[in-house]
Design a protein around this motif. Structure first.
Motif, PDB file in Angstrom:
ATOM      1  N   VAL A 127       0.785  -1.246   0.095  1.00  0.00           N
ATOM      2  CA  VAL A 127      -0.080  -0.042  -0.119  1.00  0.00           C
ATOM      3  C   VAL A 127       0.746   1.268   0.070  1.00  0.00           C
ATOM      4  CG1 VAL A 127      -1.810   1.480   1.077  1.00  0.00           C
ATOM      5  CG2 VAL A 127      -1.878  -1.279   1.292  1.00  0.00           C
ATOM      6  N   SER A 128       0.531   1.948  -0.900  1.00  0.00           N
ATOM      7  CA  SER A 128       1.543   3.248  -1.216  1.00  0.00           C
ATOM      8  C   SER A 128       0.890   4.337  -1.870  1.00  0.00           C
ATOM      9  CB  SER A 128       2.751   2.957  -1.826  1.00  0.00           C
ATOM     10  OG  SER A 128       3.722   3.925  -2.158  1.00  0.00           O
ATOM     11  N   LYS A 129       0.881   5.476  -1.553  1.00  0.00           N
ATOM     12  CA  LYS A 129       0.482   6.618  -2.222  1.00  0.00           C
ATOM     13  C   LYS A 129       1.522   7.338  -3.209  1.00  0.00           C
ATOM     14  CE  LYS A 129      -2.479   9.567  -0.294  1.00  0.00           C
ATOM     15  NZ  LYS A 129      -3.562   8.594  -0.773  1.00  0.00           N
ATOM     16  N   ASP A 130       2.678   6.585  -3.550  1.00  0.00           N
ATOM     17  CA  ASP A 130       3.575   6.866  -4.560  1.00  0.00           C
ATOM     18  C   ASP A 130       3.372   5.999  -5.809  1.00  0.00           C
ATOM     19  OD1 ASP A 130       5.798   7.113  -6.099  1.00  0.00           O
ATOM     20  OD2 ASP A 130       7.138   7.480  -4.490  1.00  0.00           O
ATOM     21  N   THR A 131       2.745   6.976  -6.746  1.00  0.00           N
ATOM     22  CA  THR A 131       2.547   6.157  -8.196  1.00  0.00           C
ATOM     23  C   THR A 131       3.725   5.281  -8.652  1.00  0.00           C
ATOM     24  OG1 THR A 131       1.082   8.232  -8.578  1.00  0.00           O
ATOM     25  CG2 THR A 131       1.667   6.570 -10.227  1.00  0.00           C
ATOM     26  N   LEU A 132       4.720   5.736  -8.528  1.00  0.00           N
ATOM     27  CA  LEU A 132       5.908   4.727  -9.391  1.00  0.00           C
ATOM     28  C   LEU A 132       6.074   3.712  -8.485  1.00  0.00           C
ATOM     29  CD1 LEU A 132       8.353   7.770 -10.438  1.00  0.00           C
ATOM     30  CD2 LEU A 132       6.948   6.193 -11.738  1.00  0.00           C
ATOM     31  N   VAL A 133       6.154   4.047  -7.010  1.00  0.00           N
ATOM     32  CA  VAL A 133       6.505   2.534  -6.166  1.00  0.00           C
ATOM     33  C   VAL A 133       5.174   1.527  -6.321  1.00  0.00           C
ATOM     34  CG1 VAL A 133       6.041   1.538  -3.768  1.00  0.00           C
ATOM     35  CG2 VAL A 133       7.296   3.790  -4.195  1.00  0.00           C
ATOM     36  N   ARG A 134       4.025   2.029  -6.802  1.00  0.00           N
ATOM     37  CA  ARG A 134       3.019   0.928  -7.251  1.00  0.00           C
ATOM     38  C   ARG A 134       3.266   0.365  -8.699  1.00  0.00           C
ATOM     39  NH1 ARG A 134      -0.643   5.036  -5.186  1.00  0.00           N
ATOM     40  NH2 ARG A 134      -1.448   5.436  -7.495  1.00  0.00           N
TER      41      ARG A 134
END
Length: 441
Positions: A127-134
């Motif tokens: 779960v991440s709010k960072d688009t690139l991490v997703r």
């Protein structure tokens, strides 16, 4: 089947209580996340406050057991700090650098591989709010999600403050004659207090603007009789609605949203000046906005406080120059100094204040967090009126979006309150170029 949720740092910094948002599933916080949170706790902004809140919260949870061995949460789930599964072997050929993001990905990937070997293995979700991490997670075969529990509304449900309602010609004529009607006389729908209704007949040949009263049971004609406010006249239906909210004494909280150039700031300033200077309803007009740069920060500025604030507050001064019709350099400053009832301030200095008998305008409120907007609203004193405005689609805060920012939060929480009113301005009036840019870009 229960799941394992691995949390990125930005989730905790956005919402310290996010660990309780995953029902009866297992929440895993990688050790590197604690390191990142620790590096932010000395910040004197919202991120620093949340980092300190996370630290205190996890420290209290230590009373329930050893964090690295899984402890129960009140919602039926569990939490553990992941100290193992840090091996970078699975990712070293894909992501060469051992950045913190990649270390978090490694923990999630190794947990996923371990669960895959079990007979009843659980799905592992990052779960991440960072688009690139997703995006990276998807590239290495990991499930990844945005953290959506902090959203105030779903994508298509943002409250606009007005709606169209088709009625019979007879009903429309009765409204024109009486000036008010009970909602039960012509509709079974329910509406919010101070919501605007654009009544149209079936043929579309005539219409009227009505406003739901504070009880939510009847509609009335708009009460504003002013032909203009400080030389400003509403140019469209939504601006007319905005003026009605701004000039109503029984509405203490007004929220206005809209794209750039829809007239939010100009209307609010004109209404504030009219009621402060001409009517004497308020002792002072206070205008404030958060200091959030667009693009790269310009760094420290020279001079005294007012000189430092001037570049950040310039959009406010631009509108005041238009309202006062100033032509010469320094003319506006002389006018404001002579009046003494207009204060332009940065939100940095609002904590701890009590603000009675003032007309308060908070510009660019979409860049405020839920906590910050609560801090502001709890400063409002007796006989004051506050106006929050901004464009939720133009956000410069790293952890906020259109659906979880402070302005949207206030709109949704206060839409059924009798002391509040809201309208969304939809038509740009700054210039044809500005309108085209707002629509195309």
């Amino acid at each position: 089947m229960n799941k394992i949720y691995v949390l990125d740092t930005n989730v905790l910094l956005q919402d310290p209580f996010s660990i309780f948002s995953f029902e009866d599933n297992e929440v895993v916080i990688p050790a590197v996340v604690l390191e990142e949170v620790d590096s932010k706790k000395r910040y004197m902004d919202e991120i620093g406050r949340n980092a300190r809140q996370v630290s205190k919260l996890i420290d209290r949870l230590r009373e329930n057991g050893k964090l690295h061995e899984k402890i129960p949460l009140e919602n039926g789930g569990s939490l553990r700090i992941e100290l193992n599964h840090r091996s970078f072997h699975q990712l070293q050929e894909i992501f060469i650098e051992k950045t913190n993001d990649n270390r978090i990905l490694a923990v999630a990937k190794n947990l996923s591989l371990e669960e895959a070997t079990k007979e009843n293995g659980k799905p592992v979700i990052l779960v991440s709010k960072d688009t690139l991490v997703r995006v990276k997670a998807d590239a290495i075969g990991l499930f990844a999600e945005d953290f959506l529990s902090d959203r105030v509304v779903e994508v298509d449900d943002i409250y606009s403050g007005f709606c169209d309602l088709y009625v019979s010609t007879e009903t429309l004529n009765q409204f024109y004659e009486r000036g008010e009607m009970a909602l039960s006389d012509f509709t079974h729908h329910s509406f919010y207090p101070h919501q605007f209704l654009i009544l149209r007949d079936a043929l579309g040949s005539s219409s009227a603007i009505a406003m739901v009263d504070s009880s939510g049971k009847s509609i009335k004609k708009l009460t504003t009789k002013e032909p203009h406010i400080w030389g400003i006249k509403p140019r469209n239906v939504q601006q007319t609605m905005g003026v009605e909210l701004l000039l109503r004494n029984d509405i203490n909280l007004v929220t206005m949203v809209g794209k750039a150039g829809t007239g939010k700031t100009l209307l609010a300033l004109a209404a504030g000046l009219l009621q402060t200077e001409d009517y004497g309803l308020y002792k002072k007009l206070l205008v404030a906005r958060p200091i959030v740069p667009v693009g790269k920060d310009i760094g420290f500025l020279p001079g005294e406080k007012q000189e430092k604030l001037r570049p950040w507050m310039q959009p406010i001064f631009d509108n005041l120059e238009y309202l006062f019709n100033t032509k010469k350099p320094g003319e506006l400053d002389a006018i404001l100094a002579g009046m003494g009832s207009i204060e332009v301030e940065a939100l940095t200095y609002i904590r701890g204040r009590s603000i009675p008998e003032q007309f308060i305008i908070i510009d660019e409120a979409q860049n405020l967090t839920k906590h910050e907007v609560k801090t502001i609203l709890t400063r409002v004193g007796d006989k004051s009126k506050i106006v929050l405005m901004g464009d939720p689609q133009q956000i410069d805060h790293p952890y906020l979006d259109e659906y979880n920012n402070g302005l949207t939060y206030v709109v949704e929480k206060f839409k059924d309150q009798s002391i509040a009113g809201h309208v969304k301005l939809v038509k740009g009036e700054r210039s044809s170029l500005a309108k085209l840019a707002a629509d195309l870009l």
